[in-house]
Design a protein around this motif. Structure first.
Motif, PDB file in Angstrom:
ATOM      1  N   ILE A 102      -9.100 -14.932   1.075  1.00  0.00           N
ATOM      2  CA  ILE A 102      -8.403 -13.899   1.050  1.00  0.00           C
ATOM      3  C   ILE A 102      -9.236 -13.129  -0.686  1.00  0.00           C
ATOM      4  O   ILE A 102      -9.347 -12.810  -1.400  1.00  0.00           O
ATOM      5  N   ALA A 103      -9.942 -11.888   0.411  1.00  0.00           N
ATOM      6  CA  ALA A 103     -10.861 -11.419  -0.601  1.00  0.00           C
ATOM      7  C   ALA A 103     -10.679 -10.463  -1.415  1.00  0.00           C
ATOM      8  O   ALA A 103     -10.682  -9.994  -2.431  1.00  0.00           O
ATOM      9  N   ASN A 104      -9.443  -9.624  -0.908  1.00  0.00           N
ATOM     10  CA  ASN A 104      -8.730  -8.601  -1.206  1.00  0.00           C
ATOM     11  C   ASN A 104      -6.953  -8.087  -0.211  1.00  0.00           C
ATOM     12  O   ASN A 104      -7.310  -8.812   0.323  1.00  0.00           O
ATOM     13  N   TYR A 105      -6.430  -7.767  -0.728  1.00  0.00           N
ATOM     14  CA  TYR A 105      -5.244  -7.117   0.042  1.00  0.00           C
ATOM     15  C   TYR A 105      -4.255  -5.643  -0.546  1.00  0.00           C
ATOM     16  O   TYR A 105      -5.330  -5.460  -1.585  1.00  0.00           O
ATOM     17  N   GLU A 106      -3.893  -5.572   0.092  1.00  0.00           N
ATOM     18  CA  GLU A 106      -3.111  -4.224   0.567  1.00  0.00           C
ATOM     19  C   GLU A 106      -1.987  -4.366   0.224  1.00  0.00           C
ATOM     20  O   GLU A 106      -1.236  -5.322   1.347  1.00  0.00           O
ATOM     21  N   LEU A 107      -0.783  -3.564  -0.384  1.00  0.00           N
ATOM     22  CA  LEU A 107       0.629  -3.579  -0.247  1.00  0.00           C
ATOM     23  C   LEU A 107       1.452  -2.739   0.589  1.00  0.00           C
ATOM     24  O   LEU A 107       1.080  -1.246   0.344  1.00  0.00           O
ATOM     25  N   LEU A 108       2.636  -2.842   1.166  1.00  0.00           N
ATOM     26  CA  LEU A 108       2.628  -2.110   2.053  1.00  0.00           C
ATOM     27  C   LEU A 108       4.359  -2.317   1.511  1.00  0.00           C
ATOM     28  O   LEU A 108       4.779  -2.972   1.854  1.00  0.00           O
ATOM     29  N   PHE A 109       4.972  -1.431   0.614  1.00  0.00           N
ATOM     30  CA  PHE A 109       6.524  -1.317   0.567  1.00  0.00           C
ATOM     31  C   PHE A 109       7.119   0.073   1.290  1.00  0.00           C
ATOM     32  O   PHE A 109       6.968   0.493   1.281  1.00  0.00           O
ATOM     33  N   ILE A 110       8.308  -1.111   1.445  1.00  0.00           N
ATOM     34  CA  ILE A 110       8.779   0.098   2.711  1.00  0.00           C
ATOM     35  C   ILE A 110      10.525   0.165   1.379  1.00  0.00           C
ATOM     36  O   ILE A 110      10.957  -0.930   0.888  1.00  0.00           O
ATOM     37  N   HIS A 111      10.890   1.819   2.241  1.00  0.00           N
ATOM     38  CA  HIS A 111      11.956   1.556   1.691  1.00  0.00           C
ATOM     39  C   HIS A 111      13.157   2.890   1.989  1.00  0.00           C
ATOM     40  O   HIS A 111      12.481   3.553   3.064  1.00  0.00           O
ATOM     41  N   GLY A 112      14.557   3.352   1.763  1.00  0.00           N
ATOM     42  CA  GLY A 112      15.014   4.210   1.908  1.00  0.00           C
ATOM     43  C   GLY A 112      14.957   5.255   1.877  1.00  0.00           C
ATOM     44  O   GLY A 112      14.034   5.560   0.875  1.00  0.00           O
ATOM     45  N   ASP A 113      15.123   5.618   2.772  1.00  0.00           N
ATOM     46  CA  ASP A 113      15.093   7.818   2.549  1.00  0.00           C
ATOM     47  C   ASP A 113      16.257   8.153   1.869  1.00  0.00           C
ATOM     48  O   ASP A 113      16.566   9.775   1.437  1.00  0.00           O
ATOM     49  N   ASP A 114      17.262   7.445   1.224  1.00  0.00           N
ATOM     50  CA  ASP A 114      18.336   8.078   0.484  1.00  0.00           C
ATOM     51  C   ASP A 114      17.901   8.321  -1.146  1.00  0.00           C
ATOM     52  O   ASP A 114      16.881   7.303  -1.390  1.00  0.00           O
ATOM     53  N   GLU A 115      18.479   8.536  -2.401  1.00  0.00           N
ATOM     54  CA  GLU A 115      17.971   8.814  -3.528  1.00  0.00           C
ATOM     55  C   GLU A 115      18.105   7.732  -4.019  1.00  0.00           C
ATOM     56  O   GLU A 115      16.762   7.722  -4.439  1.00  0.00           O
ATOM     57  N   GLU A 116      18.766   6.862  -3.835  1.00  0.00           N
ATOM     58  CA  GLU A 116      18.641   5.241  -4.608  1.00  0.00           C
ATOM     59  C   GLU A 116      17.054   4.985  -4.553  1.00  0.00           C
ATOM     60  O   GLU A 116      16.490   4.448  -4.903  1.00  0.00           O
ATOM     61  N   GLY A 117      17.380   4.488  -2.864  1.00  0.00           N
ATOM     62  CA  GLY A 117      16.319   4.418  -2.427  1.00  0.00           C
ATOM     63  C   GLY A 117      14.311   4.989  -3.111  1.00  0.00           C
ATOM     64  O   GLY A 117      13.867   4.184  -3.194  1.00  0.00           O
ATOM     65  N   ARG A 118      14.493   6.193  -2.947  1.00  0.00           N
ATOM     66  CA  ARG A 118      13.164   7.017  -3.383  1.00  0.00           C
ATOM     67  C   ARG A 118      13.024   6.541  -5.332  1.00  0.00           C
ATOM     68  O   ARG A 118      11.949   6.671  -5.141  1.00  0.00           O
ATOM     69  N   LEU A 119      14.367   6.660  -5.442  1.00  0.00           N
ATOM     70  CA  LEU A 119      13.715   6.395  -7.503  1.00  0.00           C
ATOM     71  C   LEU A 119      13.764   5.048  -7.405  1.00  0.00           C
ATOM     72  O   LEU A 119      12.623   4.611  -7.844  1.00  0.00           O
ATOM     73  N   SER A 120      14.295   4.146  -6.939  1.00  0.00           N
ATOM     74  CA  SER A 120      13.102   3.046  -7.116  1.00  0.00           C
ATOM     75  C   SER A 120      12.119   2.779  -6.723  1.00  0.00           C
ATOM     76  O   SER A 120      11.249   2.073  -6.983  1.00  0.00           O
ATOM     77  N   ALA A 121      11.663   3.018  -5.860  1.00  0.00           N
ATOM     78  CA  ALA A 121      10.240   3.539  -5.407  1.00  0.00           C
ATOM     79  C   ALA A 121       9.139   3.511  -5.662  1.00  0.00           C
ATOM     80  O   ALA A 121       8.099   3.336  -6.700  1.00  0.00           O
ATOM     81  N   THR A 122       9.410   5.130  -6.804  1.00  0.00           N
ATOM     82  CA  THR A 122       8.895   5.992  -7.346  1.00  0.00           C
ATOM     83  C   THR A 122       8.524   5.261  -9.096  1.00  0.00           C
ATOM     84  O   THR A 122       7.885   4.993  -9.409  1.00  0.00           O
TER      85      THR A 122
END
Length: 263
Positions: A102-122
Motif C-alpha cells: 500500500i503506497a498510499n490511500y484515500e479516505l471516504l467518509f460518509i455522513h448524513g444530511d441532518d444538522e448533527e451529521g453535517r456538524l460531526s463531519a465538519t
C-alpha cells in the motif's frame, strides 16, 4: 497500480463523547488529573468541560483545528478521540503503514444530511486537516494518507426506517460511482463511526458478495475504548493486537465476539 480506499461512516461521537480538546487537557492539568484517570467523579467533571467546548465549536467550526489537542493522537489515550479518528489511528498504524504493497490511500467518509451529521463531519474534517500537517520534527502523522473526501447521503438517519433504507442504496451508488473512476481500486471498510450493525450487513451483502467482490479487501471495527481492531466480516483471525500494549486480548475477546456475531 492499485488505488487504496478506506471507507468509513461518520457518526456523532465527536459531539457526544470525544474529549480531544485543548481546554479539556488544560482542565485536567489544573485539577491534577493524568490523561488516563477515568474515575466516575472525574469523568463527569471532564464531560462538563467537554460539553462547554463542543457547544462553542458547534457555533464556530472554523476553530476546531486550533482547539484540537494533537497529543491525544500522539500519546493517547485514543478513546479521547472521536470513534472515527481513534479507529483510523489503529488502521493506519497497524494495517496500512506496515503494508509495503500500500503506497498510499484515500479516505471516504460518509455522513448524513441532518444538522448533527453535517456538524460531526465538519468537526472531524477540521481535526483531520490538523493531522495532515507535519509536526515540529517535520514528521507526518498520516504519511500514507493523500486525500480525504466527505460524501453526504440524503436521508441517512436510522430513526427513519423507510428513508434510511433508500439512503443505503444511494450510499452504495455514490460509492460505486466514486470507486469506478479509480484505477484498480481496493477497498477497506472502517465501520466504527456510525450506523454499525445495519451498515455491516449492507456492505457485506452488496459489495463483498455481489456488487464488486474483486474490489473488497477487509472490514475493521474498533469497539468502544479497546485498542484492538476486530475483523467482523472475516473468517480469519478476528483480533489484531496493537503495538501499544494498552489492552489484554483475553479481556476483549468477548467484546469482539459480540461484534463478529453481527456478520
Amino acid at each position: 497500480m492499485k488505488t487504496t480506499f478506506l471507507v468509513a461512516p461518520c457518526g456523532t461521537s465527536i459531539l457526544r463523547s470525544a474529549t480531544c480538546w485543548k481546554a479539556v487537557s488544560e482542565y485536567r492539568k489544573k485539577i491534577g488529573l493524568n490523561r488516563t484517570d477515568y474515575s466516575l467523579e472525574n469523568l463527569m467533571e471532564v464531560e462538563t468541560v467537554r460539553d462547554q467546548v463542543v457547544k462553542k465549536l458547534m457555533k464556530n467550526t472554523d476553530s476546531v483545528q486550533d482547539q484540537f489537542d494533537v497529543d491525544t493522537w500522539q500519546y493517547g489515550p485514543r478513546q479521547d478521540l472521536s470513534a472515527e479518528l481513534a479507529s483510523l489511528f489503529y488502521i493506519d498504524q497497524e494495517i496500512f503503514q506496515p503494508d509495503e504493497t500500500i503506497a498510499n490511500y484515500e479516505l471516504l467518509f460518509i455522513h448524513g444530511d441532518d444538522e448533527e451529521g453535517r456538524l460531526s463531519a465538519t468537526m472531524n474534517e477540521g481535526i483531520l486537516n490538523q493531522l495532515l500537517l507535519p509536526d515540529d520534527q517535520k514528521q507526518y502523522f498520516l504519511p500514507k494518507l493523500i486525500q480525504s473526501q466527505w460524501l453526504e447521503v440524503q436521508g441517512l438517519d436510522p430513526c427513519n426506517p423507510i428513508g434510511f433504507d433508500n439512503a443505503l442504496w444511494k450510499m452504495t451508488s455514490l460509492l460505486e460511482e466514486k470507486l469506478a473512476k479509480a484505477s484498480d481500486p481496493q477497498v477497506y471498510f472502517n465501520l466504527t463511526g456510525g450506523y454499525k450493525g445495519t451498515l455491516l450487513h449492507f456492505v457485506h451483502y452488496l459489495l463483498k458478495d455481489i456488487t464488486k467482490p474483486d474490489w473488497y479487501r477487509e472490514t475493521y471495527y474498533l469497539f468502544e475504548d479497546s485498542t484492538m481492531l476486530c475483523k467482523p466480516l472475516s473468517t480469519s483471525e478476528r483480533m489484531i493486537q496493537t503495538t501499544s500494549g494498552e489492552a489484554k486480548k483475553s479481556h476483549l475477546t468477548s467484546r469482539a465476539r459480540k461484534v463478529s456475531d453481527l456478520s
